[in-house]
Motif scaffolding. Structure first.
Motif, PDB file in Angstrom:
ATOM      1  N   UNK A   1       0.990  -1.148  -0.119  1.00  0.00           N
ATOM      2  CA  UNK A   1      -0.039  -0.080  -0.037  1.00  0.00           C
ATOM      3  C   UNK A   1       0.878   1.248  -0.023  1.00  0.00           C
ATOM      4  N   UNK A   2       0.466   2.382  -0.800  1.00  0.00           N
ATOM      5  CA  UNK A   2       1.339   3.379  -0.930  1.00  0.00           C
ATOM      6  C   UNK A   2       0.427   4.742  -0.766  1.00  0.00           C
ATOM      7  N   UNK A   3       1.070   5.722  -0.259  1.00  0.00           N
ATOM      8  CA  UNK A   3      -0.007   7.021   0.111  1.00  0.00           C
ATOM      9  C   UNK A   3       0.186   7.876  -1.438  1.00  0.00           C
ATOM     10  N   UNK A   4       1.115   7.880  -1.802  1.00  0.00           N
ATOM     11  CA  UNK A   4       1.307   8.754  -3.384  1.00  0.00           C
ATOM     12  C   UNK A   4       1.753   7.772  -4.430  1.00  0.00           C
ATOM     13  N   UNK A   5       1.509   8.463  -5.530  1.00  0.00           N
ATOM     14  CA  UNK A   5       2.232   7.871  -6.858  1.00  0.00           C
ATOM     15  C   UNK A   5       3.628   7.905  -6.824  1.00  0.00           C
ATOM     16  N   UNK A   6       4.352   9.019  -6.406  1.00  0.00           N
ATOM     17  CA  UNK A   6       5.551   9.242  -6.137  1.00  0.00           C
ATOM     18  C   UNK A   6       6.360   8.286  -5.476  1.00  0.00           C
ATOM     19  N   UNK A   7       5.627   7.515  -4.497  1.00  0.00           N
ATOM     20  CA  UNK A   7       6.229   6.488  -3.574  1.00  0.00           C
ATOM     21  C   UNK A   7       6.293   5.093  -4.421  1.00  0.00           C
ATOM     22  N   UNK A   8       5.448   5.224  -5.712  1.00  0.00           N
ATOM     23  CA  UNK A   8       5.815   3.898  -6.629  1.00  0.00           C
ATOM     24  C   UNK A   8       7.112   4.065  -7.281  1.00  0.00           C
ATOM     25  N   UNK A   9       7.363   5.235  -7.850  1.00  0.00           N
ATOM     26  CA  UNK A   9       8.495   5.485  -8.651  1.00  0.00           C
ATOM     27  C   UNK A   9       9.726   4.948  -7.524  1.00  0.00           C
ATOM     28  N   UNK A  10       9.684   5.664  -6.308  1.00  0.00           N
ATOM     29  CA  UNK A  10      10.952   5.121  -5.153  1.00  0.00           C
ATOM     30  C   UNK A  10      11.007   3.873  -5.149  1.00  0.00           C
ATOM     31  N   UNK A  11       9.878   2.946  -5.037  1.00  0.00           N
ATOM     32  CA  UNK A  11       9.931   1.593  -4.745  1.00  0.00           C
ATOM     33  C   UNK A  11      10.095   0.437  -5.741  1.00  0.00           C
ATOM     34  N   UNK A  12       9.841   1.188  -7.080  1.00  0.00           N
ATOM     35  CA  UNK A  12       9.911   0.172  -8.136  1.00  0.00           C
ATOM     36  C   UNK A  12      11.273   0.158  -8.894  1.00  0.00           C
ATOM     37  N   UNK A  13      12.184   0.083  -8.029  1.00  0.00           N
ATOM     38  CA  UNK A  13      13.448   0.019  -8.866  1.00  0.00           C
ATOM     39  C   UNK A  13      13.844  -1.324  -9.219  1.00  0.00           C
ATOM     40  N   UNK A  14      14.281  -1.798 -10.268  1.00  0.00           N
ATOM     41  CA  UNK A  14      14.993  -2.966 -10.740  1.00  0.00           C
ATOM     42  C   UNK A  14      13.886  -3.913 -10.624  1.00  0.00           C
ATOM     43  N   UNK A  15      13.033  -3.733 -11.519  1.00  0.00           N
ATOM     44  CA  UNK A  15      11.694  -4.675 -11.389  1.00  0.00           C
ATOM     45  C   UNK A  15      11.448  -4.775 -13.056  1.00  0.00           C
ATOM     46  N   UNK A  16      10.828  -5.964 -13.458  1.00  0.00           N
ATOM     47  CA  UNK A  16      10.302  -6.044 -14.792  1.00  0.00           C
ATOM     48  C   UNK A  16       8.781  -5.486 -15.145  1.00  0.00           C
TER      49      UNK A  16
END
Ligand SMILES: Nc1ncnc2c1ncn2[C@@H]1O[C@H](COP(=O)(O)OP(=O)(O)O)[C@@H](O)[C@H]1O
Ligand SMILES: Cc1cn([C@H]2C[C@H](O)[C@@H](COP(=O)(O)O)O2)c(=O)[nH]c1=O
Ligand SMILES: [Zn+2]
Length: 196
Positions: free
Chosen positions: A73-88
């Motif tokens: 669960x994330x609060x903002x869309x910006x968190x997704x960019x931070x947490x989605x490093x190195x994924x396919x």
């Protein structure tokens, strides 16, 4: 049926897929199906949902027929960019609840070579476009619209009719609060309510 392209594994070519429809139309089922297939293909998958959606579980995306997949669960869309490093592959459910920045975030991930799969309501209970979904549909390479069954007549449903009188945009709920309806049934009920 949606068939995956696998260019992102070899050439790191990313893209955006959007799955839209009314409530109960099978958006989450279809999202889970695509994400599970990516996992079977040994791709690195991360799944996000807005922190406000705690209906069935805090850390899972769960469909109305009880399929589930672990999510963050994330609060903002910006968190997704931070947490989605190195994924396919990145999966996002209930995307209508995110801020307008979600479309830019998905675009950036796709530009980095990520396959981004987003599911969300295209219309709110009033029949108006919902949050960042129109912008995501414009930027997506692939848009899939799925349909529920109209609870009044059995036709294909594309509206989510709110059963209560609440008029806030966001009211979490299930069958006690919403029913999927076709255009004819939705319009009939809407006109009846307007003339009261
Ligand atoms: N009126 C309906 N039309 C279609 N499916 C329904 C309906 N009511 C309940 N369902 C159930 O909802 C499931 C889809 O759930 P889900 O994928 O969570 O939908 P969504 O994410 O679009 O709300 C269907 O497989 C079916 O079991
Ligand atoms: C139409 C509409 C829906 N919601 C809420 C109700 C549910 O909690 C979710 C949608 O879930 P689903 O997985 O698509 O079934 O959104 C809302 O807050 N406002 C609305 O207008
Ligand atoms: Zn109908």
């Amino acid at each position: 049926m949606f068939l995956e392209n696998d260019i992102n594994r070899a050439g790191r070519q990313g893209w955006i897929e959007v799955i839209v429809g009314s409530m109960f139309s099978g958006k989450t089922e279809e999202l889970i199906r695509r994400l599970n297939r990516a996992k079977i293909a040994r791709q690195k998958v991360e799944i996000f949902k807005p922190h406000i959606d705690v209906r069935y579980s805090e850390d899972e995306v769960v469909s109305h027929n009880s399929n589930s997949i672990r999510s963050t669960p994330v609060e903002t869309s910006a968190n997704i960019l931070l947490l989605a490093s190195n994924v396919d592959v990145v999966g996002i459910d209930e995307a209508q609840f995110f801020d307008e920045g979600l479309s830019e975030v998905c675009n950036e991930l796709a530009n980095q070579g990520v396959r981004v799969i987003v599911a969300g309501l295209d219309m709110d209970f009033r029949g108006n476009p919902f949050g960042p979904i129109p912008s995501l549909m414009a930027r997506a390479e692939y848009v899939t619209k799925v349909h529920a069954v109209c609870m009044r007549c059995g036709s294909l449903a594309n509206y989510s009719h709110r059963l209560s009188e609440a008029d806030k945009l966001v009211v979490l709920g299930e069958k006690e609060e919403y029913e999927p309806l076709c255009r004819a049934c939705y319009t009939k009920i809407y006109n009846e309510t307007e003339t009261k």
